[in-house]
Design a protein around this motif. Structure first.
Motif, PDB file in Angstrom:
ATOM      1  N   ASP A   2       6.238   5.012   6.124  1.00 30.75           N
ATOM      2  CA  ASP A   2       5.771   6.072   5.221  1.00 30.75           C
ATOM      3  C   ASP A   2       4.298   5.816   4.965  1.00 30.75           C
ATOM      4  O   ASP A   2       3.886   5.467   3.856  1.00 30.75           O
ATOM      5  N   ALA A  15       1.922   7.572   1.972  1.00 35.82           N
ATOM      6  CA  ALA A  15       2.315   7.177   0.609  1.00 35.82           C
ATOM      7  C   ALA A  15       2.058   5.692   0.372  1.00 35.82           C
ATOM      8  O   ALA A  15       1.522   5.298  -0.673  1.00 35.82           O
ATOM      9  N   ARG A  37      -0.618   3.752  -2.093  1.00 32.90           N
ATOM     10  CA  ARG A  37      -0.137   2.736  -3.039  1.00 32.90           C
ATOM     11  C   ARG A  37      -0.868   1.410  -2.840  1.00 32.90           C
ATOM     12  O   ARG A  37      -1.230   0.739  -3.811  1.00 32.90           O
TER      13      ARG A  37
END
Length: 727
Positions: free
Chosen positions: A703, A706, A710
């Motif tokens: 992913d 995302a 982060r």
């Protein structure tokens, strides 16, 4: 807790709580280490700075060093309040404080403690599983995982294995841990035997609740315990690794330490090794060496019917010499805790005899002696002139009142200053470690962000394969560096053997004192002896001290050991060898540096290089002392015996030289095996470090957008943490 301690604790707690949220993205090992260090910091600061808290005094030493007898004499007027024969498996810690009756408080781990213990136990399992998978991939034969765990259990980091052991003990005892976590249990009893029986359920080797007990507090109605707390540790040679670690943690909370060593076998090499491993590196500024069971050491004096004063002075001299030499040698070693220097500054050692103290108190109160007390007093009466059973004389030999007056009273007076000083030292030491961990996590995160931005899963795997290929291409070159350094090390050590032999000449010879005595009188002379004349006969006496020969042998051992280790370090530069290896590895990637992150290679390289350690050569001098003292029973020899002493000195010095040369031969073999091991595993270990991180990135790429976002947030957060800690 003072303002500085509160602010620092709150800051680290906040960072620790935040790091838990990033477990998926950061190194779990580093997060676990940060949290473990925080737990230690929290417990230490809370204990140190608690409002109106007691001054904490730690009693440490090997099992059977006489710790309980020492406390009984110092605090309880020689009465057997504490059991004198604790098992080595006794619980981690007992705190003795003021109370109204015979009772104890058992404190279990709290929820946060147990969560960290469970997490670290999980990491121990995972460490073994990952190690198993790695080695099975390379191995030509299969091994059962449980059997593998038995072989490799010592490879698990101690902070993990200790926690795993506690979990296993709790499961074995069928404990419902959640029922007791964060709780306290009080024990009350009117009789000591009943009390000890109850207490063993919580602190004994087979105690059902032992694995979840944080500490126990004994409370007694004794005025001497007001404002102080005695921390009675188990023996430093505790066979349970988890308890040893917990004991070390609790010692960090002590303001003052009494280190007890049995005077009859004073400061053995093993004991010094355990001392340096058990005490915290810093934070204890008041530490004192106690020569326990002093009566036993006095009885080792060989001269028959010697004046007691002479035997005592001779014993004190030997104890001080032993302490000065052994501690001095320990300080020259690497990683010696600073507290050992504190002990050195407070020499000479303080002798004490719990048996003499208890005997004095019983005689003073017209109470019967035990068989052991009666036996020792009879031995003193038989062996020494001037010995008296008077309580006053026995108290002098016990020396407890001197320790109480000169040390205990002094530290009580300086309590507030000692507490403030300790908190500042702990904060300073822990601050450096926390900052180092945050910096490591920040650097790793930034590198991983760049990797994620410019790589996909296939590219990442391709890069790891290229790194692996490149590392394999330099395997021979790295092996050659290790081999060349082994050959260099062996040549140096062989040359040093010659110097060890020559050094004997600087330590032979006995200092001889010359004294004369005269005898005058008259005798008959002349025919029929009718005349008398005066005469004078002058006799020359030669005396040599056996203790000086013992000292010369010790000096030779010390000098030889220093010469070997210092010369070896000077000529065989371990750092240069590491530098050569590092240059070889980094150099292999320079021409294609655009394909690789140099810091990634260097980070893995640094971790592996830090594992390369070559220990100093050690020589146990105690056996050579025994050879002299078993041959010469008196502290000095006269006239014809001097030549025998000289011959024995030369014989033992030669034996020492032969033993040291044998140790050098063993060290050559040890270095060969070590460097061979490092050579064989070095490239594989670097590759493993890089592969583990690559797998984490591969997981995050699933992913990508995302997780990348982060990761960037985490990097900023870590930078904020770093700035907060740097303030």
């Amino acid at each position: 807790m003072n303002v500085e301690a509160i602010q620092f604790n709150d800051k680290i707690q906040h960072i620790s709580d935040e790091l838990r949220k990033y477990n998926k993205f950061l190194s779990e090992d580093r997060i676990a280490l940060f949290q473990t260090n925080y737990l230690k910091l929290k417990n230490n600061l809370e204990g140190i700075m608690k409002s109106k808290r007691n001054l904490q005094i730690g009693i440490i030493g090997e099992v059977k060093a006489g710790k309980s007898s020492f406390i009984n004499a110092l605090i309880f007027d020689g009465k057997d309040i504490l059991p004198k024969a604790p098992t080595p498996m006794t619980a981690a810690l007992t705190k003795i404080s003021y109370g109204d009756r015979f009772e104890a408080e058992i404190v279990f781990y709290d929820e946060n403690d147990w969560n960290i213990i469970q997490h670290n136990a999980h990491l121990a399992d995972r460490f073994l599983r990952e190690l198993y998978e790695q080695e099975m991939e390379k191995s030509a034969y299969a091994m059962d995982f449980e059997q593998f765990c038995v072989f490799k259990k010592d490879d698990v980091p101690k902070e993990y294995s200790a926690c795993k052991e506690l979990i296993e003990m709790a499961e074995k005892n069928n404990l419902n841990v959640s029922q007791y976590i964060g709780q306290k249990i009080e024990i009350n009893a009117d009789e000591q035997d009943e009390y000890i029986e109850k207490l063993n359920h919580y602190v004994g080797a087979e105690g059902q609740f032992t694995p979840i007990v944080k500490y126990s507090v004994i409370k007694l109605n004794n005025e001497r315990l007001k404002n102080i707390e005695i921390v009675d540790t188990p023996g430093m040679n505790d066979p349970i690794v988890s308890r040893t670690i917990v004991t070390s943690d609790f010692l960090m909370n002590c303001d003052v330490v009494f280190f007890l060593s049995y005077a009859g076998q004073f400061l053995s090499q093993e004991e010094m090794g355990l001392l340096t491993r058990s005490l915290p590196e810093n934070s204890i500024s008041h530490a004192y060496l106690i020569a326990s069971k002093f009566d036993s050491a006095i009885l080792d004096y060989k001269q028959k019917k010697a004046p007691l004063k002479t035997a005592v002075q001779h014993t004190l001299f030997n104890l001080n010499q032993q302490a000065t030499t052994t501690i001095g040698e320990s300080i020259t070693q690497q990683n010696t805790p600073a507290v050992v220097k504190v002990i050195q500054a407070n020499l000479p050692p303080h002798p004490t005899s719990g048996l003499m103290y208890s005997s004095a108190m019983k005689l003073y109160h017209n109470e019967p002696l035990t068989k052991a007390e009666e036996h020792i007093l009879k031995q003193f009466e038989k062996r020494f002139e001037g010995f008296s059973r008077s309580p006053k004389e026995l108290m002098k030999l016990a020396n407890v009142h001197t320790i109480e007056g000169k040390i205990l009273s002094k530290v009580k007076t300086e309590k507030d200053n000692i507490i403030t000083e300790r908190s500042s030292t702990i904060i300073q030491d822990q601050h450096i470690e926390f900052l180092r961990l945050i910096r490591q996590m920040e650097e790793q995160t930034i590198d991983n962000i760049q990797e994620m931005k410019h790589s996909d899963v296939s590219g990442l795997k391709n890069k790891v394969e290229k790194i692996s290929s490149k590392l394999q291409s330099i395997r021979k070159n790295v092996n050659d560096i290790f081999t060349a350094n082994y050959l260099k090390a062996s040549r140096i050590l062989v040359d040093i053997k010659i110097d060890v032999e020559k050094e004997i000449n600087n330590h032979t010879g006995v200092k001889v004192a010359v004294s004369t005595s005269s005898d005058t009188g008259t005798r008959r002379t002349g025919f029929l002896g009718l005349k008398r004349e005066s005469y004078t006969i002058i006799t020359t006496n030669y005396t040599a001290e056996v203790t000086e020969v013992v000292a010369s042998i010790r000096k030779y051992i010390t000098r030889s050991r220093e010469m070997i280790n210092n010369e070896f370090k000077r000529l065989f530069d371990l750092q240069n060898m590491k530098k050569d290896v590092a240059n070889e590895v980094v150099g292999a990637f320079e021409l294609i540096s655009n394909e690789f992150n140099e810091s990634e290679i260097k980070r893995a390289l640094e971790i592996v290089l830090n594992q390369i350690v070559i220990q100093d050569i050690e020589v146990d001098q105690s056996k050579y002392d025994a050879k002299i003292t078993s041959t010469f029973s008196s502290p000095s020899v006269r006239n014809e015996e001097i030549s025998n002493l000289q011959l024995e000195q030369e014989r033992i010095l030669q034996q020492v030289a032969n033993d040291i040369k044998s140790e050098i031969d063993s060290k050559i073999k040890e270095i060969e095996l070590l460097l061979e091991k490092y050579s064989a595993n070095f490239i594989d270990d670097i590759e493993a470090q890089i592969t583990v991180n690559a797998k984490k990135i591969e997981m995050l790429l699933k992913d990508k957008e995302a997780n990348l976002k982060r990761m960037e947030e985490i990097a900023l957060k870590l930078n904020v943490f770093k700035k907060q800690l740097a303030q």
